[in-house]
Design an enzyme around this catalytic site. Structure first.
Site, PDB file in Angstrom:
ATOM      1  CE1 TYR B 317      78.631  10.120  52.543  1.00 46.22           C
ATOM      2  CE2 TYR B 317      81.001  10.037  52.377  1.00 46.22           C
ATOM      3  CZ  TYR B 317      79.812   9.854  53.025  1.00 46.22           C
ATOM      4  OH  TYR B 317      79.912   9.065  54.238  1.00 46.22           O
ATOM      5  CG  PHE B 320      74.596   8.971  45.689  1.00 49.08           C
ATOM      6  CD1 PHE B 320      73.735   8.164  44.811  1.00 49.08           C
ATOM      7  CD2 PHE B 320      75.877   7.951  46.061  1.00 49.08           C
ATOM      8  CE1 PHE B 320      73.755   6.862  44.361  1.00 49.08           C
ATOM      9  CE2 PHE B 320      75.763   6.794  45.508  1.00 49.08           C
ATOM     10  CZ  PHE B 320      74.762   6.287  44.461  1.00 49.08           C
ATOM     11  CE1 TYR B 327      70.480  14.838  50.073  1.00 53.16           C
ATOM     12  CE2 TYR B 327      71.118  14.929  47.850  1.00 53.16           C
ATOM     13  CZ  TYR B 327      71.397  14.551  49.078  1.00 53.16           C
ATOM     14  OH  TYR B 327      72.301  13.543  49.145  1.00 53.16           O
ATOM     15  CD  GLU B 385      78.823   9.830  58.244  1.00 48.21           C
ATOM     16  OE1 GLU B 385      77.732  10.032  57.923  1.00 48.21           O
ATOM     17  OE2 GLU B 385      79.393   8.734  58.030  1.00 48.21           O
ATOM     18  CG  ASP B 412      77.413   2.945  64.791  1.00 47.22           C
ATOM     19  OD1 ASP B 412      76.326   2.986  64.890  1.00 47.22           O
ATOM     20  OD2 ASP B 412      77.986   2.018  64.082  1.00 47.22           O
ATOM     21  CG  MET B 413      72.724   5.537  63.783  1.00 50.02           C
ATOM     22  SD  MET B 413      71.632   5.609  62.568  1.00 50.02           S
ATOM     23  CE  MET B 413      72.663   6.203  61.211  1.00 50.02           C
ATOM     24  CD  GLU B 428      69.524   8.490  51.408  1.00 53.53           C
ATOM     25  OE1 GLU B 428      69.432   7.025  51.616  1.00 53.53           O
ATOM     26  OE2 GLU B 428      70.457   8.644  50.473  1.00 53.53           O
ATOM     27  CD  GLU B 437      72.764   1.286  50.500  1.00 57.56           C
ATOM     28  OE1 GLU B 437      72.840   2.552  51.082  1.00 57.56           O
ATOM     29  OE2 GLU B 437      73.008   1.306  49.208  1.00 57.56           O
TER      30      GLU B 437
END
Lengths: 653, 653
Positions: B317, B320, B327, B385, B412-413, B428, B437
């Protein structure tokens, strides 16, 4: 040898109710099985494929994964052994729309699953007509064979692309179209050996070379449609001579035959097709002497002999001593050499010394004695052999057959310390490639035994090569466990192969070694570098082919015009002592039509061993191009150099 | 970053007596080493090669295996670290006569043995001018590298075939001749990674595309002959801007530089060449933000992230989140979406719900809050998240930075059970290839959180591919231990690569899923088949190349014209979050000039995993030919389909 053959018949049952009677009828007419679609074109299955998206039930949903009874043509497991399935012809995995090709793939998958569940021997899938459609089909084939089951997948192609040429596809298809599509499928499937061909013959068979190329493919079944059948005087269906010849070749490889008898064939005639096929199977062409000897050896890979390092077994001698040609020719060569060497007038006072080096169990010795008798010449014969076991037999032969007329010596011919010198040095140290059992090195070592004007029989031998296509042999090599399998030559009796061009000579060895200027004997170099060879050979090919390796042959001059040959064009009739040799390629190379294949071949040595290296380059004769100054050929592909330094295969000195 | 560089100078010492002072002088002028022939053309060595067979001592005899002192130019081990050897130019392994090429090979072997004994870093061997001569040289190279030692073998080639074009060879050489010969050598040597190139630059450098192709080869050293040097106003040797650019690219890859300063260069000037080269090395072009970030990552293979199956680590994290571009663009996209969705007039009474799915450590949440502040819009923000570790950080951020304005949800979404519905769904989940991904699958699962007229940021993303040549990357992949290494994609910052054609789009994913007719949201298929993709892309190539793989890129529309891209032509300046992706080929494919490369790409799924399959076909636009009815393209090569069924590489759902 007569073969039994499985014969099937194509039917087009639309439902389970139709299929039962059709199988029954086929059985009554003497067929072993039918080929049929497994599913019918019901609304649910076909709606998506016919563009009626709204009506289509999404095939992929779990609740719809099972076929309903009314969707199935084949719904009974007890029929499984009587059926080879045909995949739904309307399932187009090359469709543009994602939903369409997914529906098509799902249908094929479900058919495969159903066929596997029932235990069908095979499912047939059509090869597309256009190159651009091949990848989608190849993807499906790869996916299916990767989860290989009992049920085979046969890809159906026709020997010529009549539909493609006649249809709207004409603009993009040449007459090689089907073969090119099949080749692309094989490349995309990584040359997987489980991809089998179901080959449909056409009435107009392609020319011999194209036909030969098809017949070298891994054919599981051959289809004989109505259009290939002729009628004899009595009205029975028969095949033309060319079609018969194809069927005979395929039957010898246990290929199945599928008949397609279309209307208006009368019910009473249906049986005649299979009767005719079985008649062909029961009456194959008579085998040649060599074929009779070699039954079971077709396409079987053998490691070349290493007679110098290993001692041959008695059974090996036994097999080769049966050759009906080789010894006749050797006797003739010795006979002529004796006659030339000693004039008739001197026949009663001059004794010629003959040494047979590498005498084995003595067949050449016997022939030398016989030659002398025929020529009425005096001889003293020596039999030299390093194998202590064969030496026992030689002594026995001398006592019982040769009446002690032969001096038998147990030694390596390269090491015999003697004052004796030969008029004629007779040897048979030849391998399938001529020099590959180290005849050059052995005779170099024995040359000191020869008088200055002595004669070597053989006088010379020449190696030949030709580019070879054989999916079968590629698969055989790939299946071997050794990591060096692709860089090792194999002795093999070719059967399912296509020789892509006439063999060409690559090099010759002559014996004894003489100076090119003075003609005097010269001593071989200690480092053996005089036996190094290199050759580049250029083969111009008209038709495309998948090259899997290089075929090797040899011929030899024993004495003057007394020769032996295993070259297909000049082969000594009936001789079976040598099968050809195969030098494989690691990765098959696709050679397009009108290409040039360069084969580079090396014979190398390092005092301890001798080996071959080989590589293949594919060129095109270039058309002038805007960015090319001037050139005659253009590289399009090349293999690696195989067996560098003899790391994978070699013959010990 | 400034690099130290090893700089050598070419000299032509004829004897040991000459060599010493020349090394001394080179050192005084600041050179690290000289390149020199190791042996001189004494009578014994050269006689055979000059046709004086009678005078030639057979080189191969054991008693002659050692060099005599008078045959050697380099005869002292203490000079070894100051010398790169050049193989005898007159040793012609392509000679027609067997004795001649064997003598030549023996000389080369003895030179190699001597160089190895002394511990020289490298020996230089010239590439032949003609394709037909390459196999003999390739054989020697293969043999030498197979018994690899400390001493490297560098094959020397020039960027253009000036000699070939000018000389008698003109009839058989095109201007790509050297590159074609080099390619053939690489094919014949089986793409061995130890075959290195010593590239001589010419004054007229080839065009950018040809130059780019050379620079993707495995270059160990670059030669700068006198002809490439210009003189500046003060008379010092300098290079043109194009030559400088080449040297800068090579220096960044630690390539050595060899200067050839021919007469009449004054002794005083000799040092200037190396001073100039070291000046270039000390003053490289300033690195871009991305280059500075990515130092050390060039051509380094990384496995793609599996963020759905694995929980990312904090350091990942951390890296990135430093991206200076991504962003900013996300904030801008959210800002514009908020402004569009809520008119200024309603800004004070309408609250927009923003859900950030896959919030990680929260950088996008911060940007959403900032976008709302700038837009002066009311928002309720959710951060979703699944990673329990990142969830801790999110709570901390909410407390310390976001002032509890965010609802943080650990789930989990795809599984969050809530009545809340979002106006804007921000995510993202993109990989180097866009969808690799599993953004499509995740957003399918999260789509239920979106209002019927809701907005997804990103709105869409598109994958791109281009055929790629890179001997370096091929060698990197081949060196990996996994047997599935050639059927696995890698994330890699390209450096020593040649992109053979402009990238092309292969497919696009759009969010949310809407009916193309009604524009209403549609529910994703349970079996995920709507995320299957297939694309065939045709690349027309003017120049020949060795294809080692396929480069993958993506771009994305975040919102309307707010985009991100890693495509070289449209790349977001300074963004470093994504390197490209490489799909390798098992066997490199040689693509001749004026060929067509078809790349077939599949995105497949089976409910448990998603994967890619790829294959490459090479065609030629056909010239009319006597046996071709009519056709527009002709197959000349094809790869297998890679990664069938995702057996080698996949992304878990």
């Amino acid at each position: 040898m007569a073969k039994t053959v499985r014969v099937g018949i194509e039917i087009d049952a639309a439902s389970s109710a139709e299929l039962g009677p059709l199988i029954e009828s086929a059985k009554q007419h003497g067929y072993d099985y039918v080929t049929t679609p497994l599913t019918n074109r019901t609304r649910q299955l076909a709606a998506r494929l016919e563009g009626d998206a709204a009506a289509a039930v999404p095939l992929g949903l779990p609740e719809n994964r099972a076929f309903s009874l009314d969707q199935l043509v084949l719904d009974r497991v007890d029929w499984a052994s009587s059926v080879v399935g045909r995949h739904a012809a309307w399932a187009d995995v090359t469709a543009k729309d994602t939903a369409d090709y997914i529906a098509a793939e799902e249908l094929l998958q479900r058919e495969t699953a159903w066929a596997t569940h029932l235990g069908l021997p095979a499912m047939i899938l059509a090869l597309p007509d256009l190159l651009v459609d091949v990848p989608s089909v190849a993807r499906y084939v790869s996916q299916t064979i990767a989860t290989a089951s009992y049920t085979q997948l046969w890809v159906r192609a026709s020997t010529s692309n009549e539909a493609g040429i006649q249809g709207m596809a004409a603009a993009t298809v040449d007459e090689d179209g089907n073969w090119e599509c099949w080749s692309l499928l094989r490349l995309l499937c990584g040359h997987a050996p489980s991809v089998a061909l179901c080959l449909e013959l056409t009435a107009d068979l392609p020319d011999e070379e194209k036909l030969d190329r098809w017949l070298a493919e891994p054919i599981a079944a051959v289809v004989l449609p109505e259009s290939v059948w002729l009628r004899n005087a009595k009205g029975y269906p028969v095949l033309s001579r060319r079609h018969q010849a194809v069927i005979h070749r395929l039957l010898s490889r246990s290929v199945e035959v599928i008949v397609r008898a279309e209307a208006p064939v009368a019910e009473a005639q249906v049986a005649h097709y299979q009767q005719y096929v079985r008649h062909l199977a029961a009456n194959p062409p008579p085998p040649s002497h060599c074929e009779a000897f070699a039954t079971g050896y077709q396409d079987y890979l053998q490691a070349p002999l290493q007679p110098l390092m290993d001692n041959l077994e008695s059974s090996t001698y036994q097999v080769f001593e049966q050759d009906p040609v080789k010894y006749v020719q050797y006797e003739e060569a010795v006979y002529r050499a004796l006659c030339d060497r000693v004039p008739d007038a001197a026949a009663s006072e001059t004794t010629s010394v003959i040494m047979v080096v590498g005498a084995g169990r003595g067949p050449l010795v016997t022939r030398c004695l016989e030659a002398a008798r025929r020529a009425n010449r005096l001889v003293r014969v020596f039999a030299i052999e390093k194998n202590p076991n064969a030496y026992v037999t030689l002594q026995k032969m001398n006592k019982e057959v040769w009446r002690e007329r032969v001096t038998v010596v147990w030694t390596d011919m390269r090491e015999w310390d003697t004052e004796e010198r030969a008029d004629i040095l007779v040897s048979e140290l030849l391998g399938s490639f001529g020099d590959n059992e180290l005849s050059p090195e052995c005779l170099d070592g024995a040359q000191k035994l020869l008088k200055e004007d002595g004669i070597s029989i053989p006088a010379s031998y020449t190696s030949f090569i030709a580019p070879l296509s054989s999916a079968k042999l590629h698969a055989e090599v790939a299946a071997l466990p050794s990591p060096s399998r692709h860089e090792t030559p194999y002795v093999v009796l070719f059967s399912a192969v296509h020789q892509m061009a006439e063999p060409q000579a690559i090099w010759t060895f002559e014996h004894p070694l003489r100076s090119s200027k003075t003609h005097a004997l010269i001593e071989p170099r200690m480092d053996n570098k005089h036996n190094v060879r290199y050759s580049r050979n250029t083969f111009t090919l008209a038709q495309a082919a998948m090259m899997h390796g290089i075929a090797g042959y040899f011929d030899t001059v024993l004495y003057k015009d007394v020769t032996l040959s295993i070259l297909p064009s000049t082969a000594s009739e009936g001789m079976f002592s040598w099968f050809p040799i195969l030098f494989p390629l690691k990765n098959p190379i696709y050679v397009p039509s009108d290409a040039i294949v360069d084969v580079h071949f090396w014979r190398r040595t390092n005092c301890k061993k001798t080996w071959y290296e080989w590589s293949v380059m594919v060129y095109e004769p270039t058309a002038p191009s805007f960015n090319v100054v001037s050139s005659r050929r253009r590289l399009i592909a090349a293999s690696c150099i195989h067996n560098v330094n003899g790391e994978s295969s070699w013959i010990g000195l």
